[in-house]
Design a protein around this motif. Structure first.
Motif, PDB file in Angstrom:
ATOM      1  N   ASN A 219      37.223  41.189  44.561  1.00 22.09           N
ATOM      2  CA  ASN A 219      37.588  39.776  44.675  1.00 22.09           C
ATOM      3  C   ASN A 219      38.903  39.590  45.411  1.00 22.09           C
ATOM      4  O   ASN A 219      39.127  38.559  46.049  1.00 22.09           O
ATOM      5  CB  ASN A 219      37.662  39.158  43.285  1.00 22.09           C
ATOM      6  CG  ASN A 219      37.306  37.688  43.282  1.00 22.09           C
ATOM      7  OD1 ASN A 219      36.570  37.212  44.141  1.00 22.09           O
ATOM      8  ND2 ASN A 219      37.816  36.966  42.300  1.00 22.09           N
ATOM      9  N   MET A 231      35.832  35.545  38.769  1.00 15.08           N
ATOM     10  CA  MET A 231      35.476  36.857  38.254  1.00 15.08           C
ATOM     11  C   MET A 231      36.625  37.371  37.403  1.00 15.08           C
ATOM     12  O   MET A 231      37.792  37.102  37.694  1.00 15.08           O
ATOM     13  CB  MET A 231      35.196  37.837  39.402  1.00 15.08           C
ATOM     14  CG  MET A 231      34.616  39.170  38.956  1.00 15.08           C
ATOM     15  SD  MET A 231      34.249  40.306  40.342  1.00 15.08           S
ATOM     16  CE  MET A 231      35.855  41.076  40.579  1.00 15.08           C
ATOM     17  N   LYS A 232      36.287  38.103  36.350  1.00 20.33           N
ATOM     18  CA  LYS A 232      37.314  38.700  35.498  1.00 20.33           C
ATOM     19  C   LYS A 232      37.047  40.187  35.350  1.00 20.33           C
ATOM     20  O   LYS A 232      35.929  40.664  35.563  1.00 20.33           O
ATOM     21  CB  LYS A 232      37.337  38.030  34.133  1.00 20.33           C
ATOM     22  CG  LYS A 232      36.078  38.241  33.313  1.00 20.33           C
ATOM     23  CD  LYS A 232      36.183  37.535  31.963  1.00 20.33           C
ATOM     24  CE  LYS A 232      34.927  37.762  31.112  1.00 20.33           C
ATOM     25  NZ  LYS A 232      35.030  37.098  29.799  1.00 20.33           N
ATOM     26  N   GLY A 318      34.124  44.478  37.271  1.00 20.06           N
ATOM     27  CA  GLY A 318      34.240  43.053  37.522  1.00 20.06           C
ATOM     28  C   GLY A 318      33.045  42.299  36.968  1.00 20.06           C
ATOM     29  O   GLY A 318      31.902  42.686  37.202  1.00 20.06           O
ATOM     30  N   GLU A 319      33.298  41.219  36.229  1.00 17.69           N
ATOM     31  CA  GLU A 319      32.236  40.436  35.604  1.00 17.69           C
ATOM     32  C   GLU A 319      32.236  39.016  36.153  1.00 17.69           C
ATOM     33  O   GLU A 319      33.274  38.344  36.184  1.00 17.69           O
ATOM     34  CB  GLU A 319      32.424  40.401  34.089  1.00 17.69           C
ATOM     35  CG  GLU A 319      31.320  39.656  33.348  1.00 17.69           C
ATOM     36  CD  GLU A 319      31.571  39.608  31.861  1.00 17.69           C
ATOM     37  OE1 GLU A 319      30.812  40.251  31.111  1.00 17.69           O
ATOM     38  OE2 GLU A 319      32.546  38.936  31.448  1.00 17.69           O
ATOM     39  N   THR A 320      31.076  38.545  36.577  1.00 14.10           N
ATOM     40  CA  THR A 320      30.921  37.177  37.063  1.00 14.10           C
ATOM     41  C   THR A 320      30.430  36.277  35.930  1.00 14.10           C
ATOM     42  O   THR A 320      29.918  36.771  34.919  1.00 14.10           O
ATOM     43  CB  THR A 320      29.908  37.119  38.216  1.00 14.10           C
ATOM     44  OG1 THR A 320      28.601  37.463  37.715  1.00 14.10           O
ATOM     45  CG2 THR A 320      30.298  38.077  39.340  1.00 14.10           C
ATOM     46  N   GLY A 341      31.163  42.709  41.788  1.00 12.60           N
ATOM     47  CA  GLY A 341      30.927  41.862  40.615  1.00 12.60           C
ATOM     48  C   GLY A 341      29.642  42.205  39.880  1.00 12.60           C
ATOM     49  O   GLY A 341      28.937  41.314  39.421  1.00 12.60           O
ATOM     50  N   SER A 343      29.149  43.421  36.977  1.00 16.13           N
ATOM     51  CA  SER A 343      29.174  43.030  35.566  1.00 16.13           C
ATOM     52  C   SER A 343      28.651  44.120  34.619  1.00 16.13           C
ATOM     53  O   SER A 343      28.011  43.828  33.606  1.00 16.13           O
ATOM     54  CB  SER A 343      28.373  41.732  35.367  1.00 16.13           C
ATOM     55  OG  SER A 343      28.858  40.706  36.213  1.00 16.13           O
TER      56      SER A 343
END
Length: 394
Positions: A219, A231-232, A318-320, A341, A343
């Motif tokens: 990201n 995204m986290k 990375g999680e969307t 992403g 996840s």
């Protein structure tokens, strides 16, 4: 071979495609492109396959994915079936079947509904329950009421598979560079200039295409081109037991998530569930999470009751918001592709992702449906949330 020109202490490299991020996605992409005759440079800040790609659970499963991922998952599955000839090792791949367990009648109903949706894609799911399930799986605890079996799924060792794809990419002709973090990247309207710093000094890569497979850090690169998404970072919590007598026949999951387990040939049981902690760059497991998940795991697998946990770990992923990855062209810059992403579910998909990205570079399109993985879906979600907040209607 790439045309390398040295001037002063800067190494200048001409390539067709520059890939940023040497995890499983980047390595599979580099291999796919090199096999199709492209001059490829792959830049990895650490060692290829050493981040999340090499420390994940290792599930090679199609079952349980959103239906939108199944065409891509099936494409990847074709490569998994040819793994030794593809990368020179079997990566401890075991086609054990994937058994997704139900802990309630509602879970069983959901498994039946999912089988109806997924079986047209070739998964061959079969839902077992009642006395026949109990007789078939006496080693499962009473907490498991039934399960959905996908016989073609299994598991592999990510510490072997991910680096092996990087070696296979190099063998196919890609210029794969470990310990070469990217410092900056730009586009002059015609070509990309990517500046990195390798073990022997600065490197400038000029390329027609740039592919972002930077995983949890993807990201940041996307943001440089106006393509950032919501995204986290997440930190999966995993651990492994001492070797035990063999009793787990399949790669196990649970409807609703939270626990997954597999047993390797040496007898060790690899278990995952919950989250560790991290700062976006580094991660560590949490013993409290391990204890809590292990308590529930013992209810499903009573043979774990006296097992010793010998190691635990985590990684950065990375999680969307919708748990689907981004696999899409940039909205702002021609010849820029993103794939990040995932996840926590990217390990099985990676060979298919590499082939899809190669299609986009060389053919301008792919036969594998990827519309669900577009960047634009986040714009639509953002507009919807804004409309709901203001009471707007269309």
């Amino acid at each position: 071979m790439n045309n390398v020109i040295h001037a002063t202490n800067i190494e200048r490299v001409e390539a067709d495609v520059c890939i940023v991020g040497g995890g499983f996605m980047g390595a599979a992409t580099a291999r796919a492109l090199a096999k199709r005759g492209q001059r490829v440079v792959l830049l990895e800040k650490g060692y290829c396959g050493a981040q999340a790609s090499g420390v994940n659970y290792g599930g090679v499963r199609r079952q349980g994915r959103p239906v939108s991922q199944l065409p891509l998952s099936q494409r990847a599955y074709e490569t998994w079936k040819r793994l030794p000839e593809t990368i020179g090792t079997d990566g401890e791949l075991l086609i054990s079947g994937h058994l997704r367990l139900a802990r309630s009648e509602a879970d069983l109903a959901a498994l039946h509904a999912y089988a109806e949706q997924a079986n047209p894609y070739g998964l061959d799911l079969r839902v077992l329950e009642g006395p026949s399930f109990r007789k078939r799986y006496p080693w499962l605890g009473v907490r498991a009421l039934g399960g959905s079996m996908c016989p073609g799924d299994g598991h592999a060792n990510p510490r072997l598979v991910s680096p092996a794809f990087a070696r296979a990419a190099r063998a196919a002709g890609a210029d794969v560079r470990d310990l070469t973090p990217v410092c900056e990247t730009s586009h002059d309207g015609r070509r990309f200039l990517t500046v990195a710093h390798g073990p022997n000094g600065p490197v400038e890569v000029t390329s027609a295409w740039l592919i972002n497979t930077a995983g949890a850090w993807g990201n940041q690169l996307a943001g440089r081109y106006g393509d950032a998404i919501p995204m986290k970072s997440i930190y999966p919590n995993l651990w492994v037991t001492e070797p035990l007598p063999f009793f787990i026949e399949h790669n196990l999951g649970v409807y609703g998530g939270g626990i997954y387990a597999r047993q390797v040939a040496r007898g060790n049981v690899v278990i995952g569930g919950g989250r560790g902690v991290g700062d976006g760059e580094h991660a560590r497991p949490l013993s409290a999470t391990t204890r809590a998940v292990m308590t529930e795991a013992i209810r499903l697998l009573p043979a774990l009751r006296d097992a010793l946990v010998i190691r635990s770990w985590s990684g950065v992923e990375g999680e969307t918001p919708d748990d689907n990855p981004v696999i899409a062209p940039s909205r702002t810059t021609a010849n820029l592709l993103h794939a990040f992403g995932f996840s926590g579910g990217g390990f099985q998909l990676a060979p298919g992702v590499g082939e899809v990205l190669a299609d986009l570079v060389l053919d301008g399109a792919t036969a594998t449906p990827i519309g669900a993985f577009s960047l634009d879906r986040f714009d639509a979600a953002h507009r919807a949330s804004q409309d709901n907040a203001t009471g707007a209607t269309s």
